[in-house]
Design a protein around this motif. Structure first.
Motif, short mmCIF file in Angstrom:
data_model
loop_
_atom_site.label_atom_id
_atom_site.label_comp_id
_atom_site.label_asym_id
_atom_site.label_seq_id
_atom_site.Cartn_x
_atom_site.Cartn_y
_atom_site.Cartn_z
N ARG A 123 0.88 -1.22 -0.02
CA ARG A 123 0.18 0.14 -0.06
C ARG A 123 0.88 1.17 -0.03
NH1 ARG A 123 -5.32 2.06 3.14
NH2 ARG A 123 -4.67 4.33 3.03
N GLU A 124 0.31 2.45 -0.73
CA GLU A 124 1.17 3.56 -0.76
C GLU A 124 0.05 4.56 -0.90
OE1 GLU A 124 4.36 4.53 -0.52
OE2 GLU A 124 5.31 2.41 -0.77
N ASP A 125 0.35 5.44 -0.07
CA ASP A 125 -0.61 6.55 0.01
C ASP A 125 -0.14 7.90 -0.97
OD1 ASP A 125 -2.63 5.33 1.46
OD2 ASP A 125 -1.45 5.99 3.43
N GLY A 126 -1.18 8.58 -1.37
CA GLY A 126 -0.83 9.58 -2.19
C GLY A 126 -0.97 10.97 -1.63
N ALA A 134 -9.62 1.32 4.20
CA ALA A 134 -10.52 0.37 4.22
C ALA A 134 -9.33 -1.16 3.85
CB ALA A 134 -11.47 0.23 3.08
N LEU A 135 -8.40 -0.59 3.42
CA LEU A 135 -7.41 -2.12 3.02
C LEU A 135 -5.89 -1.77 3.47
CD1 LEU A 135 -7.27 -4.52 1.79
CD2 LEU A 135 -6.89 -3.65 -0.54
N LEU A 136 -5.51 -2.47 4.15
CA LEU A 136 -4.01 -2.46 4.66
C LEU A 136 -3.27 -3.77 4.50
CD1 LEU A 136 -4.75 -1.08 8.25
CD2 LEU A 136 -3.98 0.31 6.36
N GLY A 146 -13.76 -6.43 -2.41
CA GLY A 146 -13.02 -5.15 -2.85
C GLY A 146 -12.45 -5.34 -4.26
N ALA A 147 -12.01 -4.04 -4.55
CA ALA A 147 -11.86 -3.80 -6.09
C ALA A 147 -10.84 -4.65 -6.56
CB ALA A 147 -11.63 -2.23 -6.17
N GLY A 148 -9.58 -4.70 -5.98
CA GLY A 148 -8.49 -5.60 -6.66
C GLY A 148 -8.87 -7.04 -6.50
N SER A 149 -9.56 -7.47 -5.41
CA SER A 149 -10.03 -8.90 -5.25
C SER A 149 -11.00 -9.19 -6.12
CB SER A 149 -10.69 -8.79 -3.80
OG SER A 149 -11.08 -10.48 -3.41
N LEU A 150 -12.02 -8.28 -6.53
CA LEU A 150 -13.12 -8.76 -7.50
C LEU A 150 -12.33 -8.62 -9.07
CD1 LEU A 150 -15.94 -8.78 -8.49
CD2 LEU A 150 -15.98 -6.27 -8.48
N ALA A 151 -11.46 -7.98 -9.20
CA ALA A 151 -10.61 -7.88 -10.46
C ALA A 151 -10.06 -9.26 -10.74
CB ALA A 151 -9.56 -6.85 -10.59
N MET A 152 -9.38 -9.92 -9.47
CA MET A 152 -9.10 -11.16 -9.74
C MET A 152 -10.14 -12.05 -10.08
SD MET A 152 -5.91 -11.46 -7.02
CE MET A 152 -6.13 -10.21 -5.69
N LEU A 153 -11.19 -12.23 -9.20
CA LEU A 153 -12.16 -13.02 -9.38
C LEU A 153 -12.69 -13.13 -10.85
CD1 LEU A 153 -14.18 -15.20 -7.96
CD2 LEU A 153 -15.42 -13.40 -7.65
N VAL A 204 -16.19 -0.54 3.17
CA VAL A 204 -16.47 0.70 4.28
C VAL A 204 -17.40 1.65 3.33
CG1 VAL A 204 -15.18 2.43 5.46
CG2 VAL A 204 -14.28 0.05 5.35
N PRO A 205 -18.39 2.10 3.88
CA PRO A 205 -19.20 3.03 3.13
C PRO A 205 -18.46 4.36 2.91
CG PRO A 205 -20.47 2.17 5.04
CD PRO A 205 -19.09 1.70 5.20
N GLY A 206 -18.44 4.79 1.65
CA GLY A 206 -17.80 6.10 1.21
C GLY A 206 -16.46 5.87 0.75
N SER A 207 -15.78 4.47 0.89
CA SER A 207 -14.54 4.22 0.55
C SER A 207 -14.84 3.45 -0.94
CB SER A 207 -14.05 3.53 1.52
OG SER A 207 -12.69 2.94 0.98
N TRP A 208 -14.54 4.07 -1.81
CA TRP A 208 -14.59 3.49 -3.19
C TRP A 208 -13.37 2.75 -3.90
CZ3 TRP A 208 -18.73 4.89 -7.27
CH2 TRP A 208 -20.17 5.03 -6.58
N GLY A 209 -13.20 1.98 -4.63
CA GLY A 209 -12.03 1.35 -5.18
C GLY A 209 -12.16 0.80 -6.64
N ILE A 210 -11.16 0.85 -7.30
CA ILE A 210 -11.19 0.43 -8.79
C ILE A 210 -9.92 -0.41 -8.97
CG2 ILE A 210 -9.86 2.62 -9.50
CD1 ILE A 210 -11.35 2.17 -12.18
N GLY A 211 -10.04 -1.43 -9.64
CA GLY A 211 -8.91 -2.57 -9.80
C GLY A 211 -8.65 -3.30 -11.09
#
Length: 273
Positions: A123-126, A134-136, A146-153, A204-211
């Motif tokens: 993980r790296e923060d901008g 939401a993800l550590l 989760g976004a990355g997890s869904l991309a893999m599935l 986590v509500p309000g925490s969106w992701g893309i993967g």
């Protein structure tokens, strides 16, 4: 070779030790105390203390003399370096993840596939001031959560998708109230159609992701690159732009793992209105 775990008779102590070890890994770099580890693992306090003592004795963990917190030990470092020669994508992805965070200003991640789970390893923060937590590193979710997890599935064949959903059905029902097998199937189809996966605040509500997925040298799904941000920073247009950037970086990472540069072939397609 397979990364599918199997049960071994009489190996309960090893399974419990691994549970404790993973719980400590999730707390890096802050470490964890005995009470927190007892709560995290669901094991009783004497059992956790006994396992911690054994892992410290073997060098897999170490305990800070002043804070009494536990951290991953030198033997984990040694084994990790050795394993990196075979499972080197995480090491190769470090610069990619840092670059993504710098470019987009939000949080960037690299996760790997472990059988029916996705494990965040980087993980790296901008520099954008509002972060999502939401993800550590060390967090483990069922594939699809989760976004990355869904991309893999979504990158798996249908029969493997179904196997993953069945294997995780009880865990998802217990711990992820906003998810269901039917919802995950619909998200898999959406991710395949548009070329990237989106998590719309379901963890986590309000925490969106893309993967987007990352394939290993054997062509199999090895991991995923993802970006997470607050909802207001991931409107549909920005999703599409970030997805193109993620797809480009995923291809570079795959080429790096192959040891050769390959041309980019696929990219996300804009959804029709």
């Amino acid at each position: 070779m397979t990364n599918t775990p199997t049960r071994v008779d009489g190996a309960q102590a090893i399974a419990r030790a691994m549970r404790v070890l993973r719980a400590v890994a999730r707390t890096a770099p802050d470490g964890a105390g005995l009470l927190a580890l007892t709560q995290d693992t669901g094991l009783n306090k004497p059992t956790v203390h006994r396992l911690l003592s054994a892992l410290v004795a073997e060098g897999m963990l170490e305990q800070d003399a002043s804070t009494r917190r536990y951290f991953l030990g030198p033997e984990c470092h040694v084994m990790g370096n050795i394993a990196a020669r075979r499972h080197g994508l995480s090491r190769l992805a470090a610069d990619t993840v840092a670059g993504l965070a710098h470019d987009c200003g939000d949080s960037a991640f690299f996760s790997i596939r472990r059988h029916v789970f996705a494990v965040c390893v980087l993980r790296e923060d901008g520099d954008y001031p509002l972060k999502t937590h939401a993800l550590l590193p060390g967090d483990r979710h069922p594939l699809g959560v989760g976004a990355g997890s869904l991309a893999m599935l979504a990158a798996l064949p249908d029969d493997e998708v179904e196997q993953c959903l069945q294997a995780n059905a009880a865990l998802i029902a217990q711990r992820y109230p906003h998810y269901s097998p039917a919802l995950l199937w619909s998200q898999v189809k959406e991710a395949r159609a548009q070329g990237y996966a989106v998590n719309r605040g379901l963890i986590v509500p309000g925490s969106w992701g893309i993967g987007v997925p990352v394939r290993g040298p054997d062509g199999g799904v090895a991991g995923a690159l993802s970006i997470a941000a607050i909802e207001s920073r991931l409107d549909e247009e920005r999703q599409f732009q970030l997805a193109k950037h993620l797809a480009k970086e995923a291809k570079k990472l795959e080429a790096l793992a192959q040891g050769a540069v390959v041309p980019r072939k696929d990219a996300p397609t804009r959804k029709s209105a």
